[in-house]
Write an enzyme that holds these catalytic residues in place. Structure first.
Site, mmCIF file in Angstrom:
data_model
loop_
_atom_site.group_PDB
_atom_site.id
_atom_site.type_symbol
_atom_site.label_atom_id
_atom_site.label_comp_id
_atom_site.label_asym_id
_atom_site.label_seq_id
_atom_site.Cartn_x
_atom_site.Cartn_y
_atom_site.Cartn_z
ATOM 1 N N GLY A 298 2.364 2.566 10.739
ATOM 2 C CA GLY A 298 3.325 3.649 10.583
ATOM 3 C C GLY A 298 4.051 4.033 11.857
ATOM 4 C CD GLU B 116 -3.639 -2.281 7.394
ATOM 5 O OE1 GLU B 116 -2.545 -2.526 6.877
ATOM 6 O OE2 GLU B 116 -4.260 -1.239 7.168
ATOM 7 N N GLY C 241 2.750 -1.013 4.304
ATOM 8 C CA GLY C 241 2.778 0.407 3.971
ATOM 9 C C GLY C 241 4.203 0.870 3.695
ATOM 10 C CG HIS D 94 -5.881 2.134 5.351
ATOM 11 N ND1 HIS D 94 -5.451 3.113 6.200
ATOM 12 C CD2 HIS D 94 -4.843 1.275 5.200
ATOM 13 C CE1 HIS D 94 -4.193 2.856 6.547
ATOM 14 N NE2 HIS D 94 -3.809 1.752 5.964
ATOM 15 C CB SER E 135 5.095 -1.420 12.149
ATOM 16 O OG SER E 135 4.736 -0.061 12.343
ATOM 17 C CG ASN F 283 -1.721 1.227 1.407
ATOM 18 O OD1 ASN F 283 -1.821 2.038 0.481
ATOM 19 N ND2 ASN F 283 -2.308 1.404 2.583
ATOM 20 C CD1 TRP F 284 3.174 0.997 -3.152
ATOM 21 C CD2 TRP F 284 3.359 2.415 -4.876
ATOM 22 N NE1 TRP F 284 3.820 0.340 -4.171
ATOM 23 C CE2 TRP F 284 3.943 1.187 -5.229
ATOM 24 C CE3 TRP F 284 3.356 3.464 -5.803
ATOM 25 C CZ2 TRP F 284 4.527 0.979 -6.494
ATOM 26 C CZ3 TRP F 284 3.929 3.256 -7.053
ATOM 27 C CH2 TRP F 284 4.508 2.025 -7.378
ATOM 28 C CE LYS F 285 -0.178 3.434 4.735
ATOM 29 N NZ LYS F 285 -0.170 3.587 6.168
ATOM 30 C CD GLU G 182 -3.057 5.757 6.571
ATOM 31 O OE1 GLU G 182 -3.080 5.759 5.326
ATOM 32 O OE2 GLU G 182 -2.131 5.230 7.236
HETATM 33 P P1 PGA Z 1 2.712 0.532 7.648
HETATM 34 O O1 PGA Z 1 1.242 0.711 7.037
HETATM 35 O O2 PGA Z 1 3.250 -0.770 7.102
HETATM 36 O O3 PGA Z 1 3.479 1.720 7.160
HETATM 37 O O4 PGA Z 1 2.573 0.486 9.121
HETATM 38 C C1 PGA Z 1 0.400 -0.378 6.816
HETATM 39 C C2 PGA Z 1 -0.893 0.099 6.228
HETATM 40 O O5 PGA Z 1 -1.346 1.183 6.598
HETATM 41 O O6 PGA Z 1 -1.505 -0.579 5.370
#
Ligand code: PGA
Length: 252
Positions: free
Chosen positions: A175, A169, A236, A97, A215, A9-11, A99
């Site tokens: 993150g 998640e 991510g 997600h 993470s 997931n590049w966001k 976010e």
């Molecule tokens: P992260 O994000 O690996 O940077 O913790 C995972 C995600 O939000 O899908």
């Protein structure tokens, strides 16, 4: 046997040339290997989806969107529809997600609509769920995750549900550099499989892919993926570097 998946997931990261570079490097590294046992999925921003589907045409890499509109077409300025994604060979779409739940107020009702529209257009939802830190500290994490899943998915019949990929998640792990321990991940994944089994039966539950995200990196992936109910990862930050991402795929 259920499918193992590692999805990146590049966001909201990478310029066009950086995206081109990253996909090129991933293809180069993956071509040297034989990843028959795991599906690789790239989830770039919308504007690079066509680049990604074109570049991966001759290799076993699938492409996912990070979001989709809850409308199918029409006067919704700025939105991207499921038929548009389908027409660009997008196979998966991340939904729910944390976010999007937090910054864009996506609730279960909206997510249920998005799930329906994706399934109608033959795109596989990667449905995310996970608790906040205070919710875990209060011992509420199982209830929260169960509610997120049941509110947005339980209206599906079992033929539809079989198409869903889940991603656990925990929000406190996203993150932050603090991943769930393998025990915490296994415990929640087994719980999720249990509620699926109660609702849709053991066979559907056994065949549902449940990814871990938060993470996850090349150092902890092996331990996390070794758990019987952890079927891969939604990655991510660590998916933004080709070598790191491919090392995670190699962790199976
Ligand atoms: P992260 O994000 O690996 O940077 O913790 C995972 C995600 O939000 O899908």
């Amino acid at each position: 046997m259920r499918k193992k998946i590692v999805a990146g997931n590049w966001k909201m990261n990478k310029t066009f040339s950086e995206a081109d570079d990253l996909i090129n490097k991933i293809i180069e590294l993956i071509s040297d290997n034989n990843f028959d046992n795991v599906g690789v999925v790239l989830c770039p921003p919308f504007v690079y989806l066509e680049l990604a589907t074109d570049m991966t045409e001759d290799i076993e890499i699938a492409v996912a969107a990070q979001n989709v509109s809850n409308y199918e077409f029409g006067a919704y300025t700025g939105e991207i529809s499921a038929p548009m994604l389908k027409s660009m060979d997008v196979e998966y779409c991340i939904l729910g997600h944390s976010e999007r739940r937090k910054y864009f107020n996506e609730d279960s009702k909206l997510l249920a609509e998005k799930v329906n529209i994706l399934l109608k257009n033959d795109i596989i939802p990667i449905f995310c769920c996970g608790e906040l830190l205070p919710e875990r500290e209060a011992g509420n994490h199982f209830n929260i995750v169960e509610k997120q899943i049941t509110d947005a998915l339980w209206h599906l019949d079992s033929v539809q549900f079989k198409k869903i990929v889940l991603a656990y998640e925990p929000v406190w792990a996203i993150g932050t550099g603090v991943n769930a321990t393998p025990e915490q991940a296994q415990e929640m994944h087994a719980f999720i499989r249990g509620i699926i089994s109660t609702k849709y039966g053991a066979e559907v539950a056994e065949n549902t892919t449940i990814l871990y995200g938060g993470s996850c990196n090349s150092k902890n992936a092996k331990e996390l993926f070794a758990n019987p109910d952890v079927d891969g990862g939604l990655i991510g930050g660590a998916s933004l570097k080709a070598e790191e991402f491919v090392k995670i795929i190699e962790s199976f």
